[in-house]
Design an enzyme around this catalytic site. Structure first.
Site, PDB file in Angstrom:
ATOM      1  N   GLY A 167       0.851  -1.195   0.000  1.00 60.25           N
ATOM      2  CA  GLY A 167       0.000   0.000   0.000  1.00 60.25           C
ATOM      3  C   GLY A 167       0.878   1.232   0.000  1.00 60.25           C
ATOM      4  O   GLY A 167       2.071   1.157   0.306  1.00 60.25           O
ATOM      5  N   CYS A 170       5.344  -6.009   1.679  1.00 61.60           N
ATOM      6  CA  CYS A 170       5.684  -4.583   1.666  1.00 61.60           C
ATOM      7  C   CYS A 170       4.951  -3.821   2.787  1.00 61.60           C
ATOM      8  O   CYS A 170       5.225  -4.062   3.950  1.00 61.60           O
ATOM      9  CB  CYS A 170       5.402  -4.000   0.284  1.00 61.60           C
ATOM     10  SG  CYS A 170       6.358  -2.502  -0.004  1.00 61.60           S
ATOM     11  N   TYR A 171       3.983  -2.965   2.452  1.00 59.81           N
ATOM     12  CA  TYR A 171       3.255  -2.280   3.528  1.00 59.81           C
ATOM     13  C   TYR A 171       2.668  -3.314   4.495  1.00 59.81           C
ATOM     14  O   TYR A 171       2.671  -3.120   5.711  1.00 59.81           O
ATOM     15  CB  TYR A 171       2.127  -1.402   2.964  1.00 59.81           C
ATOM     16  CG  TYR A 171       1.305  -0.733   4.053  1.00 59.81           C
ATOM     17  CD1 TYR A 171       1.697   0.483   4.603  1.00 59.81           C
ATOM     18  CD2 TYR A 171       0.157  -1.351   4.565  1.00 59.81           C
ATOM     19  CE1 TYR A 171       0.976   1.079   5.623  1.00 59.81           C
ATOM     20  CE2 TYR A 171      -0.571  -0.762   5.583  1.00 59.81           C
ATOM     21  CZ  TYR A 171      -0.163   0.452   6.116  1.00 59.81           C
ATOM     22  OH  TYR A 171      -0.876   1.030   7.138  1.00 59.81           O
ATOM     23  N   GLU A 202       5.011 -11.196  -5.908  1.00 61.76           N
ATOM     24  CA  GLU A 202       3.988 -11.426  -6.942  1.00 61.76           C
ATOM     25  C   GLU A 202       4.395 -10.928  -8.324  1.00 61.76           C
ATOM     26  O   GLU A 202       3.793 -11.305  -9.326  1.00 61.76           O
ATOM     27  CB  GLU A 202       2.658 -10.771  -6.524  1.00 61.76           C
ATOM     28  CG  GLU A 202       2.624  -9.244  -6.521  1.00 61.76           C
ATOM     29  CD  GLU A 202       3.177  -8.616  -5.244  1.00 61.76           C
ATOM     30  OE1 GLU A 202       3.926  -9.301  -4.518  1.00 61.76           O
ATOM     31  OE2 GLU A 202       2.882  -7.438  -4.985  1.00 61.76           O
ATOM     32  N   SER A 259     -20.770  -7.859 -28.103  1.00 57.72           N
ATOM     33  CA  SER A 259     -20.047  -7.488 -29.326  1.00 57.72           C
ATOM     34  C   SER A 259     -19.623  -8.711 -30.123  1.00 57.72           C
ATOM     35  O   SER A 259     -19.261  -8.603 -31.284  1.00 57.72           O
ATOM     36  CB  SER A 259     -18.803  -6.685 -28.957  1.00 57.72           C
ATOM     37  OG  SER A 259     -17.850  -7.540 -28.354  1.00 57.72           O
ATOM     38  N   GLY A 260     -19.622  -9.864 -29.456  1.00 52.50           N
ATOM     39  CA  GLY A 260     -19.109 -11.051 -30.120  1.00 52.50           C
ATOM     40  C   GLY A 260     -17.643 -11.283 -29.788  1.00 52.50           C
ATOM     41  O   GLY A 260     -17.065 -12.290 -30.142  1.00 52.50           O
ATOM     42  N   GLY A 261     -17.033 -10.333 -29.080  1.00 50.65           N
ATOM     43  CA  GLY A 261     -15.661 -10.511 -28.606  1.00 50.65           C
ATOM     44  C   GLY A 261     -15.658 -11.455 -27.404  1.00 50.65           C
ATOM     45  O   GLY A 261     -16.724 -11.803 -26.879  1.00 50.65           O
ATOM     46  N   VAL A 262     -14.461 -11.846 -26.983  1.00 49.95           N
ATOM     47  CA  VAL A 262     -14.344 -12.838 -25.912  1.00 49.95           C
ATOM     48  C   VAL A 262     -14.997 -12.336 -24.616  1.00 49.95           C
ATOM     49  O   VAL A 262     -15.799 -13.047 -23.998  1.00 49.95           O
ATOM     50  CB  VAL A 262     -12.858 -13.165 -25.627  1.00 49.95           C
ATOM     51  CG1 VAL A 262     -12.738 -14.188 -24.508  1.00 49.95           C
ATOM     52  CG2 VAL A 262     -12.174 -13.664 -26.876  1.00 49.95           C
ATOM     53  N   ASP A 263     -14.691 -11.106 -24.230  1.00 44.99           N
ATOM     54  CA  ASP A 263     -15.126 -10.643 -22.912  1.00 44.99           C
ATOM     55  C   ASP A 263     -16.649 -10.534 -22.799  1.00 44.99           C
ATOM     56  O   ASP A 263     -17.247 -11.059 -21.862  1.00 44.99           O
ATOM     57  CB  ASP A 263     -14.484  -9.295 -22.573  1.00 44.99           C
ATOM     58  CG  ASP A 263     -12.973  -9.359 -22.684  1.00 44.99           C
ATOM     59  OD1 ASP A 263     -12.436 -10.488 -22.646  1.00 44.99           O
ATOM     60  OD2 ASP A 263     -12.333  -8.307 -22.825  1.00 44.99           O
ATOM     61  N   SER A 323     -18.825 -11.911 -24.628  1.00 45.86           N
ATOM     62  CA  SER A 323     -19.450 -13.223 -24.825  1.00 45.86           C
ATOM     63  C   SER A 323     -19.416 -14.046 -23.547  1.00 45.86           C
ATOM     64  O   SER A 323     -20.398 -14.687 -23.180  1.00 45.86           O
ATOM     65  CB  SER A 323     -18.747 -14.006 -25.932  1.00 45.86           C
ATOM     66  OG  SER A 323     -18.868 -13.331 -27.150  1.00 45.86           O
ATOM     67  N   LYS A 338      -7.261 -12.101 -18.969  1.00 45.85           N
ATOM     68  CA  LYS A 338      -7.780 -12.600 -20.247  1.00 45.85           C
ATOM     69  C   LYS A 338      -7.778 -14.135 -20.343  1.00 45.85           C
ATOM     70  O   LYS A 338      -8.766 -14.733 -20.753  1.00 45.85           O
ATOM     71  CB  LYS A 338      -6.940 -12.012 -21.386  1.00 45.85           C
ATOM     72  CG  LYS A 338      -7.549 -12.170 -22.742  1.00 45.85           C
ATOM     73  CD  LYS A 338      -8.625 -11.132 -22.940  1.00 45.85           C
ATOM     74  CE  LYS A 338      -9.208 -11.140 -24.316  1.00 45.85           C
ATOM     75  NZ  LYS A 338     -10.093  -9.973 -24.501  1.00 45.85           N
TER      76      LYS A 338
END
Ligand code: XMP
Length: 511
Positions: free
Chosen positions: A53, A80-81, A172, A224-228, A230, A367
């Site tokens: 943070g 960290c923080y 990470e 839209s037909g895009g992956v997200d 859909s 993704k």
């Protein structure tokens, strides 16, 4: 469900921690540090991670967690923080670094005590990614120092008996060598997690969460037909199908068969699927327009108009659903970068629709996780593994005037290119590839006759973030096959060129 609780203190890599944990097949939830303890207890976590943070623990304004958390008997990893917060809360001392050398930012050579469970099985030395201006001047009682750097003797602390660990660096991020192994050690060696969580579990949890949130409300989604969008649609369909309306605006600048494929993919769900055939409308607006930004603006505006009209027909909705994914969340915070192209996404529509709340069921996913979830939901592979396709569609791949005839020429050529890319297995090596219809015509000879037809460009790039990209070194044999097929099969094209510019200086799309 076996859960790791991630307490968010406002650090910039928090979602990355969540991703790393899930990559180890352990479910996790990110909660604000201020969440009441009873609520956190109800999650029954097997371990807790305090994130980094921006604050300093000794300031009045610094975020603090209820100290009772330290008597729960649940292992804690502070990053960290989070590390400084744990040290400070348990009686240690944290101060601003005395001199510049104890402030550490960036890659730092670090030596680890591999007798500590957090560093078990790791090399004794490695680079870690630091980003701290504070210093643990005194560590709390019961803690040992378990890692050091040249500038700092107390880079990591551990109280193995209580299962408390703290690191000043960020395990990470990719820059920290073996960082993922440290997280894995915390999960499996310290928290004794089983690591049997799957995307199927995530799907079930997301569905029940959506049912709870949406209740009997009505949901509207621009598909839209895009992956997200859909995958978001499929998830909502599974959760609250009958209350969901998906509006799919077919602007006539989709790839070959795309509209039908999208409609087909959703046929199995009981939902309200509205497909708006708006080809004529868009082509009329675009007639005679050659300037790329103009094209983008017209399409963006017309899209909103069509969507708005359809939304009105649906009536008042309670929720507007969006396929926002985690990288969108990061990017939208990116500030005042210069506008190179005005990207039109089907996302930002809230102003135009009468709704009460937004739902973004993919907000926590990267993704590749979204694709995995799509498979889990039974969406067809061609939809799930689809490459990115810009909102304005083929309009920005037709240089110059857009007509139905030219769009059809490009659609056929693009289809052949995609077909051969898949046949040669190159679709897996390349991140985006497509055809561009130029407005340049040249002379050719076919049979015994002269032709005067368009030049088509092929574009294929490798990239990890789409901000920069390299042109793909496609096999000549493949290029040859594509070129031969297109010139023979698509009327109106007599010359093929391959785009060998990287981004920058070029962009991925031509317009
Ligand atoms: P450029 O051409 O800017 O493209 O290098 C980078 C990535 O963004 C995609 N792109 C868009 N995506 N709406 C979108 O949703 C748009 O208006 C748009 N313009 C470009 C492009 O396909 C590439 O993946």
């Amino acid at each position: 469900m076996e859960t790791i609780l991630i307490l968010d203190f406002g650090g910039q890599y928090n979602q990355l921690i969540a991703r790393r944990v899930r990559e180890c097949s352990v479910y996790c939830e990110v909660k604000p540090y201020s969440t009441p303890l009873e609520e956190l207890r109800a999650i029954k976590p097997v371990g807790i991670i305090f994130t980094g943070g921006p604050d300093s623990v000794y300031l009045d304004s610094a975020p603090h967690v209820d100290p009772d958390i330290f008597t729960w008997g649940v292992p804690i990893l502070g990053i960290c923080y989070g590390c400084q917060h744990m040290a400070y809360s348990l009686g240690g001392q944290v101060t601003p670094a005395q001199d510049d050398s104890a402030r550490e930012y960036g890659k730092t050579l670090t030596r680890y005590d591999t007798g500590c469970r957090l560093f078990k099985g790791l090399p004794e030395e490695g680079v870690s990614w630091m980003s701290h201006g504070d210093y643990m001047a005194k560590v709390p009682e019961g803690f040992a120092l378990t890692a050091r750097s040249d500038a700092c003797p107390n880079v990591a602390i551990a109280d193995e008996n209580r299962g408390f660990y703290g690191v000043q660096f960020h395990p990470e991020v990719n820059h920290t060598q073996h960082g993922v192994d440290m997280i894995r050690n915390f999960l499996f060696e310290v928290c004794h997690a089983k690591g049997d969580w799957t995307m199927g579990d995530y799907k079930n949890a997301a569905i029940s969460h959506l049912r709870e949130k949406v209740g009997s409300g009505r949901v509207l989604l621009a598909l839209s037909g895009g992956v997200d969008s859909s995958v978001a649609a499929a998830l909502l369909a599974e959760a609250v199908g009958a209350q969901l309306t998906c509006v799919f605006v077919d602007h006539g600048l989709m790839r070959l068969n795309e509209g039908d494929e999208v409609e087909e993919a959703f046929a199995k769900w009981d939902l309200n699927f509205v497909r708006v055939d708006a080809e004529r409308r868009f082509l009329d607006k675009l007639a005679g327009v050659e300037e790329p930004e103009c094209k983008r603006k017209i399409i963006g505006e017309e899209f909103i108009r069509v969507f708005e009209e359809e939304a009105k027909k649906v009536g008042a909705v309670d929720f507007l659903a969006q396929g926002t994914i985690y990288p969108d969340v990061i990017e939208s915070g990116a500030g005042d970068a210069a506008v190179i192209k005005s990207h039109h996404n089907v996302g930002g529509l809230p102003d135009y629709v009468d709704f009460k709340e937004i739902v973004e069921p993919l907000r926590m996913l990267f993704k590749d996780e979204v694709r995995q979830l799509g498979r889990e939901l039974g969406l067809p592979e061609y939809l799930v593994s689809r490459q990115p396709f810009p909102g304005p569609g083929l309009a920005i791949r037709i240089i110059g005037d857009i007509t139905k005839e030219r769009a059809d020429i490009l659609r056929q050529a693009d289809f052949i290119f995609r077909e051969e890319m898949a046949r040669y297995g190159e679709d897996r090596n390349v991140n985006q590839y497509f055809a561009v219809l130029t407005n340049s015509r040249s002379v050719g000879v076919m049979g015994d006759g002269r032709t005067y037809d368009y030049t088509l460009a092929l574009r294929a790039v490798t990239t990890s973030d789409f901000m920069t990209a390299d042109w793909a070194r496609l096999p000549y044999e493949l290029l040859d096959k594509v070129s031969t097929r297109i010139v023979n099969e698509v009327k109106g094209i007599n010359r093929i060129v391959y785009d060998i510019t990287s981004k920058p200086p070029a962009t991925i799309e031509w317009e």
